[in-house]
Design an enzyme around this catalytic site. Structure first.
Site: not given
Length: 650
Positions: A157, A302, A394-396, A425, A452
């Site tokens: 998140g 939260t 948040d899927p987690h 590239y 990544s």
């Protein structure tokens, strides 16, 4: 009501289980996932020679390397079993964690072995598609038009919030860049400086399309803060609730906004953004000629699980547009409670009318007669999400996907052009007819904050959404289990008799009527009027019921905690302190209260029989912990008494 497509979904068959009840199936599917990958490897150009022969595998150093590998994994397993947190157990009622879906774990492992990198389509042709598809699943759940919106997976998140602020910041400076470009300024020549500071999001996005048609978009974009740097006088103020996640303070630093430009929005007694104060602050800023970068709202804080009035935020923006001709960006941080939107949707993805919702929940067996969710104002907030500009989810968390899996959804994908970048590239576009024009679907690496990123996470989320659709008969069934358990637990705690430990008596106080399944509670020694000693009592209880004890796996109950203090919330926590029986003067002296905090996400206790068994265990645990705490204090008192006594012979 339309006949459900998934009427026989069994929640217990979705998870490995607190006692690994589904171990046989899980092991079979894990073997399948691994074997499929090994077959894929061995079948790739079968004529190629093998690297390792049978003789090689019996060579001394070869075997020694395998033995060392086994030894290291044995060490790792011992460490993990000794100190990891048992999120899978109903005894864990702490942070926003629970067991994870079997299908997501299996899909993750299956994809992980192919090691796809979703930064580049070339490195992840399969999982990039899965990520984009999963992002659109979330967009549909929130009511966004899937043909115009865009979503993707982030590490959490925090990064999703960053991306929301990133696009808001770049969007805010575009009108000024247009006004300074000789071939574009005619588009905004009728706008005053004040109006340029607060243009509606949709109007700015339409200008992007016009600039692209004229072939000058990139020239103008280079004149925004993206090219010239941050200009505080244009960006203006960031309106954030007092209940904010800490990521917003970091975001103001990272994006050069400056924390002094964050305007806190007060919260009410229920820790929702105070609507009257929000209106007052926003309208005053506009009347003073200030620019508003964005207004942030929260769906599931939260700390207490509060859900802001998103419909009121939308109404305020509309009022500003109609009254002043000025607007602002809206981002909703729904990291915690966003997935609960699924509980309000039928299998066609349409919102069920509120007066029909309770009957729907009961007819499919996810809510008993004496429990209902949500409150009318919470329902209105979820229904208004389709009007905001971007959403973090948040899927987690309540998606029950393993880490790391946050996500952001954007209402209009044209906004990506403001942040898009290209590395030749990685993102090179192909013009020949044989190569898919992937860029039309949204290249991930060029339009996100991260580089990544694991394609395995996309596979896990995609598989979960296929098994558990984002509606009342899919995710709704799992999420409802936690809500039902939380409501039952609240009822038990509210009616719990005082616990007697020797001459001490302790009573439980809870923060009333949470919007979601977060429970905040404290134990108070009856007769105690000292808030500091009350905080000490609950802090020590937390230590006895948390990872602080060392081997959390062996603890019989695990919870989390938080501190509600004046610095963050002003006088709002005073209402709870007074509910616990502390005077106004005592609050004014201490101005903070330590509370135990439980996100009740477990699916294991939705049956009344299992819940009653759990509740009986929990009462016994409370008595045990309070006895332990009293024993500790009495030992300290005896030790102090002996140290204060004169030595013999003196």
């Amino acid at each position: 009501m339309t006949k459900p497509l998934h009427p026989n979904l069994n929640v217990n068959a979705l998870f490995l289980g607190p006692k690994s009840e589904n171990a046989v199936f899980f092991r079979e599917m894990m073997d399948y996932a691994i074997n499929e990958h090994m077959y894929w490897r061995s079948g790739f150009h079968p004529g190629d020679s093998t690297l390792v022969t049978s003789v090689d595998r019996y060579e001394h150093n070869y075997r020694e390397t395998l033995y060392r590998t086994e030894g290291i994994l044995n060490q790792l397993s011992a460490k993990l079993k000794n100190t990891s947190i048992p999120f899978f157990s109903p005894r864990y009622l702490g942070h926003i964690n629970s067991d994870t879906l079997m299908v997501s774990n299996l899909a993750y492992v299956m994809a992980m072995m192919y090691n796809p990198n979703n930064c580049s389509y070339e490195a992840s042709p399969t999982t990039t598609e899965l990520e984009l598809e999963s992002g659109l699943d979330l967009c549909r759940m929130f009511g966004y038009n899937p043909h115009q919106s865009w979503g993707h997976i982030t590490s959490g998140g925090t990064v999703a919030n960053y991306e929301g602020l990133w696009v808001a910041r770049n969007l805010k400076t575009l009108p000024f860049a247009i006004s300074q470009h000789p071939k574009a300024k005619d588009l905004v020549i009728h706008k005053s400086t004040k109006q340029l500071k607060n243009m509606p999001t949709a109007e700015i996005l339409d200008l992007i399309s016009t600039l692209q048609e004229r072939g000058i978009f990139e020239e103008v974009r280079d004149m925004t803060c993206r090219g010239t740097g941050t200009r505080p006088e244009i960006l203006g103020k960031l309106l954030v609730p007092q209940s904010k996640h800490y990521s917003w303070m970091k975001a103001a630093d990272i994006f050069g906004i400056g924390q002094e430009n964050i305007i806190p929005l007060p919260v009410n007694e229920n820790y929702q953004t105070d609507v009257a104060q929000m209106r007052k602050i926003t309208l005053e800023l506009i009347e003073q000629g200030e620019s508003i970068l964005a207004l942030i709202a929260v769906v599931g804080t939260t700390e207490v699980g509060a859900i802001d009035r998103i419909d009121e935020v939308i109404a305020l923006r509309q009022e500003c547009e109609e009254r002043y001709g000025e607007s602002f960006y809206i981002h909703v941080d729904a990291a915690y409670a966003g997935y609960a939107c699924a509980m309000l949707l039928n299998e066609q993805g349409e919102f069920i009318e509120y007066d029909e919702l309770a009957n729907c929940h009961r007819s499919i067996g996810i809510m008993p007669e004496n429990i209902s969710w949500p409150k009318p104002e919470v329902y209105k907030s979820f229904k208004a999400l389709k009007e905001v500009d971007s959403i973090t989810v948040d899927p987690h968390k309540v998606g029950f996907i393993q880490y790391a899996a946050g996500a952001i959804c954007m209402k209009d994908k044209r906004i990506l052009d403001l942040i898009s970048s290209r590395a030749a590239y990685v993102f090179e576009e192909k013009n020949d007819n044989t190569t898919p024009v992937v860029n039309n679907r949204g290249i991930l690496g060029s339009s996100i904050m991260e580089g990544s990123k694991a394609g395995a996470t996309a596979a896990a989320l995609w598989a979960a959404h296929r098994l558990l659709p984002l509606n009342i008969n899919g995710y709704g069934k799992v999420i409802a289990a936690g809500i039902v358990t939380a409501q039952r637990l609240i009822d038990k705690l509210e009616n719990m008799s005082p616990i007697e430990v020797g001459k001490h008596r302790f009573e439980v106080h809870i923060m009333p009527s949470p919007d979601f399944h977060m429970i905040n509670f404290t134990f108070k020694e009856m007769g105690n009027e000292n808030l500091e000693s009350h905080n000490t009592l609950n802090k020590r209880l937390y230590e006895l019921c948390s990872y602080s004890t060392g081997r959390a796996y062996t603890n019989d109950f695990l919870t989390s905690s938080t501190i509600l203090d004046y610095k963050e919330y002003g006088d709002t926590p005073r209402h709870y302190a007074e509910r616990c029986g502390f005077s106004r003067s005592e609050w004014d002296k201490i101005r903070r209260i330590f509370v135990l905090r439980a996100a009740v996400m477990t699916y294991c206790l939705r049956d009344e029989e299992h819940f009653e068994e759990f509740w009986n265990q929990l009462q016994t645990i409370f008595v045990k912990k309070l006895n332990q705490l009293v024993d500790e204090e009495e030992k300290k008192a005896r030790l102090k008494s002996s140290l204060d006594a004169p030595l013999l012979g003196q």
